[in-house]
Design a protein around this motif. Structure first.
Motif, PDB file in Angstrom:
ATOM      1  N   LEU A 193       0.839  -1.205   0.000  1.00  6.65           N
ATOM      2  CA  LEU A 193       0.000   0.000   0.000  1.00  6.65           C
ATOM      3  C   LEU A 193       0.876   1.258   0.000  1.00  6.65           C
ATOM      4  CD1 LEU A 193      -2.786  -1.091   2.512  1.00  6.65           C
ATOM      5  CD2 LEU A 193      -3.043  -0.719   0.043  1.00  6.65           C
TER       6      LEU A 193
ATOM      7  N   ALA B 478      -5.663   3.265   0.256  1.00  9.97           N
ATOM      8  CA  ALA B 478      -4.710   2.662   1.197  1.00  9.97           C
ATOM      9  C   ALA B 478      -5.236   2.770   2.620  1.00  9.97           C
ATOM     10  CB  ALA B 478      -3.343   3.343   1.070  1.00  9.97           C
ATOM     11  N   LEU B 491       0.090   5.319   6.720  1.00 10.85           N
ATOM     12  CA  LEU B 491       0.063   5.485   5.257  1.00 10.85           C
ATOM     13  C   LEU B 491      -0.478   6.866   4.867  1.00 10.85           C
ATOM     14  CD1 LEU B 491      -1.092   1.888   4.330  1.00 10.85           C
ATOM     15  CD2 LEU B 491       1.086   2.936   3.670  1.00 10.85           C
ATOM     16  N   SER B 495       2.026   9.719   3.155  1.00 10.77           N
ATOM     17  CA  SER B 495       1.732   9.902   1.733  1.00 10.77           C
ATOM     18  C   SER B 495       2.333  11.212   1.226  1.00 10.77           C
ATOM     19  CB  SER B 495       0.209   9.918   1.516  1.00 10.77           C
ATOM     20  OG  SER B 495      -0.348  11.082   2.089  1.00 10.77           O
TER      21      SER B 495
END
Lengths: 411, 501
Positions: A193, B478, B491, B495
């Motif tokens: 991910l 995600a 995440l 990012s």
């Protein structure tokens, strides 16, 4: 499987596992295609805290030495005789085989141009800046200026290993930086991910993929490592060092440096602390020297045949007082010793001009008098190792340095 | 803590509410015909979005400037010890060090050593408490642009203690020498920063003595000039390295600066007996000549502040810091002209910067520096001040700061308030977006949020709260596909959409 193949294969595997083609990966390209400009390897170890050269390399042949150091040497383990005049500190015994093979050497009574203030902060800045004073220092380091002097280097040519942002390698030239204890506790799903999240931002994606390759190549246990079971047995050493999230041990750092040096990296730098032995020096210095010995032996083992093309230099910001203080330690001084190692070295010898230890011979009547400049020896090694022009060394790498009297240190 | 199950009713309402608020806000703006994007403004000129309704982004440049001109509430809510406290510690340290030198017995010396150690420990603890205060200001302010400006100018005028009791005083310096001067003229900020005791210490002005001064003549030439401050004033603080000045200007400015010094007891002082006699010529202009006085130093600093090269240098730095490593040339020109026209009036510069089309460029160019990243993450998580204040004083608090901030930021390449040189932190993204840098941020995003919050937020809500309704689909995916909250939160925070500004 040789270590070289192992590393390279794991880099490839990491990239393939993440579903990107080897040709497209930003990491693979420089490693497989770029030709390194030099074949020799240079490792610079910064010894932070001020190493006591007079204890590491004991001038027992000097008539004043025993008197100055009596309180410390009494009952201590005797040193190892090198040449009758100098004894090496017993904690460096693991390096004795290298000395016998002439792959270990020292320079005594050297220093940077730093005088009188004896501050770690300024002393280390000057050591890494490589300048004559700090008026222009603190901006870039001498190893980086050396890279700037050379054409056609890749971002992998020089590697700073460990967590600190070393001034030594700081500057306009691109330098890689990695610490082998950098772990990523992401699950395999999380890793995929993360790649997805980074995917559309090329700069992020490149850095992420490179990190993945380094983590896997360095043998870290994380998401991807689960997919590479055959790598597991090779990872023991590095994994030990990162248990409980502690910083990487010196073996891991030096081992990682060796691994990069087997690939496209030609210059690696890291540092070892623990030299500021104001009290109970016998104990403190033992552990610092143990770290140094381990670092050199890890490089030696890790580099294999490449050790023959390698020069290692370990330098410190200043030496320590000639006399011991009231707490069985020594205080910040001036002149000290530097250590040289490597198969490319003309070792088995203590270089430098010994100034003597009578009170009148001491700097300020307290410190070992420096008779040489550490920069001259470093410059000479760079010149002979990489064929650098002397004018460049004396002009831009170490501005104002005169290296005319330095001996031939390499084979 | 898996979040892959069905979204409960409350969560769904939250998500919906967030989206609606953003939509209605944007729609309203569009009907007004304005191009100002509040979310973009908060990312680019602040520390990103907060989920707290009372910390909603400003709706216009006018509102940003109004907030900036309003009372500095964060200074009071999250205080940092003034530099006077540091000064006091430095004076006490000097006294104890004298006692150590003059100690008549080992016991006396040991007792004094211990007092000194306690004093330094207090300084260390203060520095760690300051870090928390500075972060909390960034998390809980409605006026994040002010905090960004404090950091920007604090970096432009980098100063830090090199040893002893002033070693950990940089935060106190920023609060006294930088923060009060954000809304005045550049020249006042310049004078405040350059003549601050910490700057005088950092750039060795304290050691500088006119070679022909009364003091130097009494000491038979053992004292001399130190050019460090003069050089950095020209190269870093005012004209810039591309400015046309010579080594002679550096030397002359250094001579003019003699007399300006500081002591632990009194702070900044002017001592005529250290001053080089005679007039000095800097960039063709003569200063001093009569009785040595501080006013001549102020005069040269004012002239340097008004120099066209300074206008250019400051314009360039602001544009690079707030917009991109390669900002549009017309932005730099506009800032430069505004600087010259307004005689360096800083709010005028901010207004030009905020109103320029580049300010609303929807592409995020710069990457947040580590301290900005950490602050933005904490703002997105609305970290409560009590996370720190509820800890026991002393070691537990210190460890909290070391483990969650000092050590991680060092690994990210930015030890707290300790850049290597007086030129401050690198602006170029390439310096930060390295494998090591990125991995350490991701690592922090995985580990720290759990310790900073009572319960981790639902990543699917966080994605909107932190990035707005127009969050990139990949991040949104995600956040919902992560195998637990912890990874989902990490995440989002790691990012590119969150790390860029």
């Amino acid at each position: 499987m040789s270590q070289k193949n192992w590393s390279r294969r794991s880099v490839l595997s990491a990239a393939t596992l993440l579903g990107c083609s080897a040709a497209a990966s930003p990491l693979i390209t420089p490693i497989t295609l770029a030709s390194a400009p030099w074949d020799h390897r240079l490792v610079v170890i910064i010894l932070r805290g001020g190493m006591d050269g007079l204890d590491v390399l004991r001038p027992v042949g000097d008539p004043h030495y025993a008197g100055l150091r009596a309180g410390m040497l009494q009952g201590a383990q005797p040193g190892l005789d090198l040449d009758g005049f100098y004894h090496m500190h017993p904690a460096l015994a693991p390096l004795m085989p290298l000395w016998r093979r002439q792959q270990l050497g020292f320079v005594h009574a050297v220093s940077t141009p730093y005088r009188n203030k004896r501050s770690h902060f300024d002393g280390q800045d000057l050591l890494e800046a490589g300048t004559a004073d700090l008026a222009r220092g603190g901006r870039d380091g001498w190893l980086n200026r050396m890279l700037q002097a050379e054409q056609g280097l890749s971002g992998q040519t020089a590697f700073a290993v460990g967590h600190e942002n070393m001034l030594l390698l700081r500057g306009a030239a691109e330098v890689a930086n990695w610490s082998p204890d950098t772990a990523l506790a992401l699950s395999p799903q999380g890793t995929r991910l993360a790649e997805l999240v980074m995917h559309d931002d090329p700069a992020f994606h490149d850095a992420f993929m490179e990190a993945q390759a380094l983590i896997t190549g360095g043998g870290m246990e994380q998401g991807m490592a689960h997919d590479l079971p055959e790598m597991a047995p090779d990872m023991g050493m590095v994994m030990d060092s990162q248990t409980n999230g502690r910083p990487a041990g010196i073996k891991a750092i030096a081992g990682f440096a060796a691994e990069r040096l087997l690939q496209d990296t030609r210059i690696a730098a890291f540092s070892i602390g623990g030299w500021d032995t104001h009290r109970n020096q016998a104990r403190g210095l033992n552990s610092a020297l143990d770290q140094l010995a381990q670092a050199i032996l890890s490089l030696y083992t890790g580099l294999g045949a490449t050790w023959q093309k390698t020069a290692v230099l370990a330098v410190t910001e200043f030496g320590r007082t000639a006399r011991i203080n009231g707490t069985k330690g020594t205080d910040h001084g001036t002149g000290g010793a530097m250590l040289l190692a490597g198969g490319a070295l003309r070792g088995g010898k203590v270089y430098g001009q010994w100034p003597g230890l009578s009170e009148a011979d001491l700097f300020d009547r307290r410190d070992l008098m420096p008779t040489g400049d550490v920069r001259a020896y470093a410059g000479r090694i760079m010149r002979d190792l990489f064929g650098l022009n002397r004018a460049v060394i004396e002009g831009s790498i170490f501005p104002g340095l005169d290296m005319s009297d330095t001996p031939d240190l390499l084979l | 803590m898996a979040v892959s199950g069905p979204v409960d009713g409350q969560t769904a309402r939250h998500l919906q509410l967030g989206l609606e608020q953003d939509r209605t806000g944007l729609a309203a703006l569009r009907t007004l015909g304005m191009t100002f994007d509040p979310i973009l403004a908060e990312k680019r000129f602040g520390y990103g979005l907060s989920p707290r309704p009372e910390l909603a982004p400003p709706h216009s440049v006018a509102e940003m400037l109004a907030r900036l001109r309003s009372a500095d509430r964060m200074l009071v809510t999250f205080p940092v010890d003034g530099f006077d406290r540091v000064q006091k510690r430095a004076a006490t340290a000097q006294k104890i060090q004298r006692q150590i030198r003059q100690a008549r017995s080992a016991a006396q010396k040991a007792a004094a050593d211990k007092r000194l150690k306690t004093l330094f420990k207090a300084g260390r603890q203060a520095e760690r408490a300051w870090l928390w205060s500075v972060m909390m200001r960034r998390v809980w302010t409605r006026d994040a642009f002010r905090e960004r400006l404090v950091a920007f100018w604090g970096d432009h005028f980098t100063a830090r203690g090199k040893n002893g009791a002033v070693k950990r005083a940089a935060a106190a310096y920023v609060d006294t020498a930088i923060r009060p001067y954000l809304l005045g003229r550049f020249e006042d900020l310049l004078i405040a920063a350059v003549t601050h005791p910490l700057m005088l210490h950092y750039l060795d002005q304290i050691q500088s003595t006119g070679p022909n001064s009364l003091k130097a003549r009494r000491k038979n030439g053992q004292l001399g000039l130190n050019e460090n401050l003069a050089r950095e004033v020209l190269e870093l603080h005012t004209l810039g390295v591309e400015g046309t000045y010579s080594q002679r200007d550096v030397r002359q400015l250094a001579e003019l600066l003699t007399g300006l010094t500081a002591t632990p007891q009194k702070g900044r002082v002017f001592r005529a007996e250290l001053a080089e006699p005679g007039a000095e010529e800097v960039l063709g202009q003569l200063y001093g000549g009569g009785r040595a006085r501080l006013r001549d130093i102020h005069a040269v600093l004012k002239d340097l502040a008004r120099h066209p090269a300074t206008a250019r240098h400051i314009a360039q730095k602001l544009a690079v810091h707030f917009i991109s490593d390669t900002p549009p040339a017309d932005l730099i020109t506009a800032l430069e002209r505004a600087y010259l026209d307004s005689k360096g009036n800083l709010p005028t510069l901010y207004e030009v910067l905020l109103n320029h089309p580049a300010a609303m460029d929807p592409v995020l160019h710069n990457i947040r520096l580590p301290d900005e990243f950490v602050a933005a993450a904490m703002r997105a998580l609305a970290v409560s001040p009590d996370r720190y204040y509820q800890l026991k004083r002393g070691r537990p608090r210190e460890q909290f700061i070391v483990q969650l901030f000092q050590r991680p930021m060092e690994i990210m390449g930015q030890p707290w308030l300790s850049p290597l040189g007086p030129d401050g932190w690198e602006e170029g993204d390439a310096n930060w977006l390295t494998p090591q840098g990125l991995t350490s941020r991701l690592h922090w995003a995985l580990k720290a949020p759990e310790r900073l919050t009572d319960a981790l937020p639902d990543p699917r809500i966080l994605v909107t709260e932190a990035l707005g309704a127009e969050a990139p689909p990949a991040v949104r995916f995600a956040a919902s596909a992560a195998e637990d909250r912890r990874e989902g939160v990490a995440l989002v925070l790691a990012s590119p959409a969150f790390q860029r500004k």
